[in-house]
Design a protein around this motif. Structure first.
Motif, PDB file in Angstrom:
ATOM      1  N   GLU A 404       0.813  -1.212   0.000  1.00 49.92           N
ATOM      2  CA  GLU A 404       0.000   0.000   0.000  1.00 49.92           C
ATOM      3  C   GLU A 404       0.854   1.273   0.000  1.00 49.92           C
ATOM      4  O   GLU A 404       0.323   2.376  -0.121  1.00 49.92           O
ATOM      5  CB  GLU A 404      -0.931   0.009   1.230  1.00 49.92           C
ATOM      6  N   PHE A 414      -6.536   4.336  -4.505  1.00 51.07           N
ATOM      7  CA  PHE A 414      -7.378   3.900  -3.386  1.00 51.07           C
ATOM      8  C   PHE A 414      -6.586   2.947  -2.488  1.00 51.07           C
ATOM      9  O   PHE A 414      -5.893   2.051  -2.965  1.00 51.07           O
ATOM     10  CB  PHE A 414      -8.654   3.204  -3.880  1.00 51.07           C
ATOM     11  N   GLY A 415      -6.683   3.143  -1.186  1.00 51.75           N
ATOM     12  CA  GLY A 415      -6.030   2.245  -0.244  1.00 51.75           C
ATOM     13  C   GLY A 415      -4.535   2.501  -0.089  1.00 51.75           C
ATOM     14  O   GLY A 415      -3.852   1.755   0.607  1.00 51.75           O
TER      15      GLY A 415
ATOM     16  N   ALA B 259      -6.498   8.263   3.611  1.00 51.47           N
ATOM     17  CA  ALA B 259      -7.291   8.637   2.448  1.00 51.47           C
ATOM     18  C   ALA B 259      -8.520   7.740   2.318  1.00 51.47           C
ATOM     19  O   ALA B 259      -9.370   7.957   1.464  1.00 51.47           O
ATOM     20  CB  ALA B 259      -6.425   8.540   1.198  1.00 51.47           C
ATOM     21  N   TYR B 260      -8.578   6.719   3.164  1.00 51.29           N
ATOM     22  CA  TYR B 260      -9.690   5.763   3.146  1.00 51.29           C
ATOM     23  C   TYR B 260      -9.922   5.340   4.591  1.00 51.29           C
ATOM     24  O   TYR B 260      -9.076   5.600   5.462  1.00 51.29           O
ATOM     25  CB  TYR B 260      -9.329   4.552   2.280  1.00 51.29           C
ATOM     26  N   THR B 286      -6.165  -7.079   2.409  1.00 50.18           N
ATOM     27  CA  THR B 286      -4.833  -6.710   2.889  1.00 50.18           C
ATOM     28  C   THR B 286      -4.616  -5.239   2.587  1.00 50.18           C
ATOM     29  O   THR B 286      -5.360  -4.636   1.820  1.00 50.18           O
ATOM     30  CB  THR B 286      -3.760  -7.542   2.177  1.00 50.18           C
ATOM     31  N   ALA B 287      -3.582  -4.681   3.204  1.00 49.36           N
ATOM     32  CA  ALA B 287      -3.241  -3.289   2.909  1.00 49.36           C
ATOM     33  C   ALA B 287      -2.595  -3.270   1.530  1.00 49.36           C
ATOM     34  O   ALA B 287      -1.522  -3.815   1.330  1.00 49.36           O
ATOM     35  CB  ALA B 287      -2.283  -2.746   3.965  1.00 49.36           C
ATOM     36  N   GLU B 288      -3.250  -2.730   0.567  1.00 45.55           N
ATOM     37  CA  GLU B 288      -2.802  -2.799  -0.819  1.00 45.55           C
ATOM     38  C   GLU B 288      -3.471  -1.650  -1.546  1.00 45.55           C
ATOM     39  O   GLU B 288      -4.635  -1.359  -1.327  1.00 45.55           O
ATOM     40  CB  GLU B 288      -3.247  -4.131  -1.416  1.00 45.55           C
ATOM     41  N   LYS B 289      -2.726  -1.009  -2.455  1.00 47.97           N
ATOM     42  CA  LYS B 289      -3.349   0.111  -3.151  1.00 47.97           C
ATOM     43  C   LYS B 289      -4.093  -0.383  -4.387  1.00 47.97           C
ATOM     44  O   LYS B 289      -3.799  -1.449  -4.920  1.00 47.97           O
ATOM     45  CB  LYS B 289      -2.316   1.166  -3.510  1.00 47.97           C
ATOM     46  N   ASP B 290      -5.010   0.446  -4.836  1.00 45.88           N
ATOM     47  CA  ASP B 290      -5.744   0.213  -6.085  1.00 45.88           C
ATOM     48  C   ASP B 290      -6.515  -1.103  -6.114  1.00 45.88           C
ATOM     49  O   ASP B 290      -6.755  -1.678  -7.174  1.00 45.88           O
ATOM     50  CB  ASP B 290      -4.794   0.278  -7.294  1.00 45.88           C
ATOM     51  N   GLN B 292     -10.089  -2.605  -5.015  1.00 44.30           N
ATOM     52  CA  GLN B 292     -11.395  -2.262  -4.457  1.00 44.30           C
ATOM     53  C   GLN B 292     -11.870  -3.402  -3.558  1.00 44.30           C
ATOM     54  O   GLN B 292     -11.589  -4.579  -3.799  1.00 44.30           O
ATOM     55  CB  GLN B 292     -12.410  -1.975  -5.573  1.00 44.30           C
ATOM     56  N   VAL B 293     -12.534  -3.021  -2.493  1.00 44.30           N
ATOM     57  CA  VAL B 293     -12.889  -3.967  -1.451  1.00 44.30           C
ATOM     58  C   VAL B 293     -14.385  -4.276  -1.548  1.00 44.30           C
ATOM     59  O   VAL B 293     -15.193  -3.354  -1.592  1.00 44.30           O
ATOM     60  CB  VAL B 293     -12.571  -3.323  -0.087  1.00 44.30           C
ATOM     61  N   GLY B 307      -4.020  -1.269   8.863  1.00 41.39           N
ATOM     62  CA  GLY B 307      -3.696  -0.296   7.831  1.00 41.39           C
ATOM     63  C   GLY B 307      -4.491  -0.465   6.554  1.00 41.39           C
ATOM     64  O   GLY B 307      -4.463   0.406   5.690  1.00 41.39           O
ATOM     65  N   ALA B 309      -7.928  -1.049   4.035  1.00 42.33           N
ATOM     66  CA  ALA B 309      -9.228  -0.382   3.928  1.00 42.33           C
ATOM     67  C   ALA B 309     -10.318  -1.271   4.525  1.00 42.33           C
ATOM     68  O   ALA B 309     -10.361  -2.472   4.272  1.00 42.33           O
ATOM     69  CB  ALA B 309      -9.529  -0.077   2.469  1.00 42.33           C
TER      70      ALA B 309
END
Lengths: 653, 653
Positions: A404, A414-415, B259-260, B286-290, B292-293, B307, B309
């Motif tokens: 992240e 996002f995230g 940011a989230y 998991t904490a990971e960018k981009d 969507q959950v 950490g 989302a």
């Protein structure tokens, strides 16, 4: 002349040097009552026989003293504790909440067992094979026998693969009730078992509580200290890059300073017995090398510049202010006769050869820190030495981890979270005078992470890149918290501890590679991912280790007592709050006392890095249990109460 | 909420902030008595109307306040003083010992004249042409009219070329008796006359006492302060090199942090109203960018890492420690049903969007120093800013001068001295966070020296190499003491002062190039050649100037009161002795007070650089005259007396 050294023996004071009231009180007493006594050195050592012995021998001169005090104190046997917890974890993950104690006193091995007959029996069975070794340990023999290589970790995944196994009800383990003493996970005197889950453990089989015992701040300091002994000595040139290094030799001057009889003032070299009057002026002497100076004879004087060589024959210098020209050449270029207003005494305004620093005399002792104030470097430069032996300073790698985490300037998807940890730690490490290797951001992927870590630590090929590795993130209980298993299973790093009873910073993990090679060891500080936790644990635990590796004479940051400006809530853990420290002078004159005031910097959540902005200190708020024992209000520290503050910076005083 | 600022107006306290007892006492009073009052800021300003006005306006917000206090205080007119001394020097070099006073109060011009009718008349004659200008000054008009360009220095060599002139007996000038008030050589409000001898003055025609008035430490500080205003602002990337810079803008966050909605713990995202029980497990997060959950619905939970989302639908997170697996896939790779032990409250363990730092809100105000502790840099990194506006830090040139000076490692010929000053100053400047240009060693030869200085200062071609030039040597009264004349006559530098009443450091000379261009000015500190004098004057005078140029919020080093461990002799000048400062805690518990003890580091001769080794403070020993006025023993400061100590380092506490 009596030279006095004071060693304070106390775990508490060692972890928090400011708790030591006796040491300073004794120093003060010595300073005020015994004018012919000189305070030589002070030390605070933990309650550990070896360390005490080392401290005493170091202070008393290794050749002369051999004190046998190794059996004054108990030793702990964390190997036994690990064996018991490992066994219990096979039955229930809740075993990680237990706090068994095992150790030796004299030659007696002491072990606490669970209260339930079943648990007690299981635990004793687990350690029985090790007890002969434990008794060897108790008699002071080598701990090698118990050592399990960290390259062959024991699988401690506690849950069997039968998913219907009802593990939480059939076993009545009440370690947490029956073991009421503190347990220290010190690696010095016992075997080591790797506690991280194997990297391929499926999610449903993973431990649901950390298998790492929660150790105290004092134990964490003690463990780190054990593996942060001074790095090897190297010969470096005498120049500004020496700053921050510690001398590994006693330095003696190889030249006299000054190397010639030097004038202290601008004036005239005279023969003192000639007294006042008018004199013939000999050739002028400026400060210049390799120019021989003509001898003066009675009735003569010679103009001499400040710092220049006093001509032979002369034994004093008169300041130009106390003279006047009586006759000069027509163009003014030569003074012919000068009047000297008063008589001099022999030696006036002359620095004799070697009077600032005599050839062959001590300049700086081994162990001296070369500061950027300038005195040590200036002394070395003046002494004529062009190289000196100093301890190497650790080279420090800084790595952020996490899928992240994104760089400053990148788009924040996002995230995503900005990497504030790495620039901050780099600044802090550099600010403390150490060289940094920026290792970037590693993804949460075991192979990638392992490659990065192995390369930095030089696991595959010497020379290693860094002596100390600071990572952030990946040390809590999430699926991708890979640091511990990757370090243990892929890098050969032994995890010394994996949890500390401190807020912020509970997941702080410290490991060592090459544990038994004092000169080739590498330390790994796997700091928590939250920005505040990372910075605070670096200052509290990482920085003292870096300074110890550099042989720094006072590795811990100074602490002061401070009055809290406002009431703050307490926690179950000792908490280090970010604060602004100010010094208030006593309104009474003639006092050398000041009072310290600490103002907490807003909301203290460990993700809120702004709580560190403007902070120049970390204030220790004692935990609820400690306050209860002290008979203080448990839930809050009141406005005006006195706390300990770790000084980070003098900015803002 | 009442916000309080305190301005202490005092020359003494401004020069020695630790003398200010009222400011701290007021702060203390506010802190202890007025719980709803907050101490906002403090400042100590010299007794100077403009500076007071600036300080007040700055604190009260420039837009809202316009206080008219400019006429509260006298102005000095050093131009008149220079004119009078210059006139007297034509008659006798002893005139340099006189201390005439000239200044204005309201619109009245005040001048003190010598006691002898002849001297009085000569002096009045000298200043008569300037008096109309002085009265303009008194009415607050521009000082341009009096300004003499430093590029056209006035020859003030005081001795006529008639060598038989008996200058010391015919004139009875007793300035030193009739002028008993302090004289301030402030360059703000008067004209300037160059005082250095022309470079071609033959030896016999040179002044035998310094033509430079001996100014007080406070005046030296005030003069330096006037010309060390903050350098221009530049935009720099947010990275570890920002450390030591001061923000030139108010910084606001451009992003929310987090940011989230982020989980604070490793555990399961839940719907709080679902309470405890067994739940279906959704896809893990998991904490990971981009990434969507997926949203969770009642009856579902989702594994979520610290950490990461929190999925939509969830409003709390339960720690993994409070859960257990009820059913999983056969291989353990998927949790299917998990039991949650207890109910959550909505919001538990979730950091809401922007809760650490909200987009658009202030992060750090203009004027904030970015320290290496990490909080400011971390806050900037987190805020989403990739560049910020900061004040430029001065680039500092370091030059040693002298034909006798040799490099470390070179052979030391007769009459030679090792260059310990340059490495030491380089280390000190770097240690304070400033960039250094090493200018090497210059010979005592006017052309060579001028070329070196002009090049460093960018006299011939922009861009200049340095903003501040530190030189050592060449500033006393010797034949080759070329710094002042070369700076004035060959570099266009205006000498602001050439002697200071301080020990060590009397010959300290400070000059300015481009006096009237606040953004393009260069400062020259021509430090004395003795190693200790050079280092001490750098720390006392040079370092605060560097910090002011960098817009540092607290340019002076902190000072503390300290008890002297031993008796020391006094001097006619205020003396800064090198000392080891230690902090002694009060033996009583519950006190936030400490006492400071200062131990002098051996023989204090200004050539003995070893007196600085191990020193972490400079102790001010007051001069004999001051002690006499205070009714104290004149010849010595006694053991146990309290002195002021300038803190150089916290090492050794």
């Amino acid at each position: 002349m009596v030279r006095v050294a004071i060693i304070t023996v106390s775990d508490t004071c060692h972890a928090e040097p400011s708790h030591d009231r006796s040491g300073p009180a004794l120093r003060d007493l010595i300073a005020s009552k015994q004018s012919d006594w000189t305070f030589l050195a002070g030390d605070i050592v933990p309650d550990d026989a070896d360390i005490i012995r080392r401290a005493v021998v170091r202070l008393c001169d290794e050749e002369k003293v051999d004190l046998a005090i190794s059996k004054v104190l108990e030793k702990e046997a964390p190997g036994l504790v690990v064996a018991m917890i490992t066994e219990s974890l096979k039955v229930t993950p809740l075993a990680s909440l237990s706090r068994p104690v095992a150790g030796v006193r004299g030659s007696t091995v002491i072990v606490t067992l669970p209260g339930s007959p079943k648990g007690a029996k299981e635990n004793l069975t687990a350690i029985l094979p090790a007890l002969p070794h434990a008794m060897q340990l108790a008699r002071g023999e080598s701990s090698r026998q118990l050592h399990t290589s960290p390259m062959n970790p024991v699988n401690v995944a506690p849950i069997s693969s039968t998913t219907s196994h009802d593990y939480s009800h059939n076993h009545s383990h009440d370690h947490s009730l029956s073991h009421s003493h503190d347990h220290s996970h010190s690696s010095s005197s016992g075997g080591h078992r790797a506690l991280a889950r194997p990297l391929d453990t499926p999610v449903a089989f993973r431990a649901r509580t950390s298998p790492y015992p929660m150790i105290s701040i004092a134990d964490a300091h003690r463990t780190i200290e054990q593996y942060s002994t001074a790095l090897d000595a190297v010969e470096l040139p005498v120049n500004p890059s020496l700053v921050g290094h510690v001398l590994a030799e006693d330095v003696f001057s190889v030249e006299d300073v000054p190397a010639y009889r030097a004038s202290i003032v601008d004036g005239y070299a005279v023969i003192a017995s000639d007294g006042a009057g008018e004199f013939q002026v000999s050739r002028p002497v400026t400060a210049e090398k390799d120019v021989q100076v003509p001898r003066i004879t009675p009735g003569q004087i010679a103009r001499v510049a400040s710092g220049a060589a006093v001509p032979e024959g002369a034994d004093a210098v008169v300041m130009v202010e106390y003279t006047e020209v009586v006759r000069a050449s027509q163009d003014g270029s030569l003074e012919e006769v000068v009047r000297v207003a008063g008589a001099s005494r022999s030696g006036d305004n002359i620095r004799e050869v070697g009077s600032d620093m005599a050839k062959g005399t001590p300049v700086l002792p081994k162990g001296t820190l070369i500061t950027n104030i300038g005195g040590e470097l200036g002394s070395l430069a003046a002494s004529g030495r062009s190289k000196v032996l100093v301890h190497r300073k650790p080279r420090v790698g800084v790595l952020s981890t996490g899928n992240e985490v994104v760089e400053i300037g990148e788009t924040l998807g996002f995230g995503a979270v900005r990497d504030s940890n790495r620039p901050t730690l780099i600044a802090a490490v550099r600010g403390a005078g150490f060289e940094v290797v920026d290792l970037g951001i590693a993804k949460d992927e075991p192979n990638h992470l392992a490659t990065t870590l192995r390369s930095a630590l030089g696991v595959d090929s010497s020379p290693h890149e860094v002596d100390v590795l600071l990572t952030t993130g990946g040390v809590s209980m999430g699926d991708l918290d890979l640091l511990k298993p990757v370090l243990e299973q892929r890098c050969g790093v032994e995890i010394l501890f994996g949890r500390v009873d401190v807020k912020p910073g509970k997941p702080l993990t410290v490991g060592v590679l090459g544990k038994d090679e004092p000169k080739g060891r590498k330390l790994v500080f796997a700091l928590p991912g939250n920005p505040v936790s990372a910075i605070v644990t670096f200052h509290l635990f990482g920085l003292p280790a870096l300074r110890r590796l550099a042989a720094h004479p006072s590795p811990h940051l100074p602490t002061v007592p401070a009055r809290l400006l406002h009431s703050v809530p307490t926690d179950s853990r000792p908490e280090y709050m970010r604060a602004r420290l100010r010094m208030i002078r006593s309104p009474a004159t003639g006092l050398a006392t000041v009072e310290w005031i600490a103002e907490i910097t807003g909301m203290q959540r460990s993700s809120r890095v702004a709580s560190l902005a403007g902070a120049n200190a970390l204030v220790r708020v004692s935990p609820r249990k400690e306050r209860e024992v002290e008979g203080k209000e448990v839930g809050r520290v009141g406005e005006g109460e006195v706390v300990e503050a770790v000084v980070l910076d003098t900015e803002g005083w």
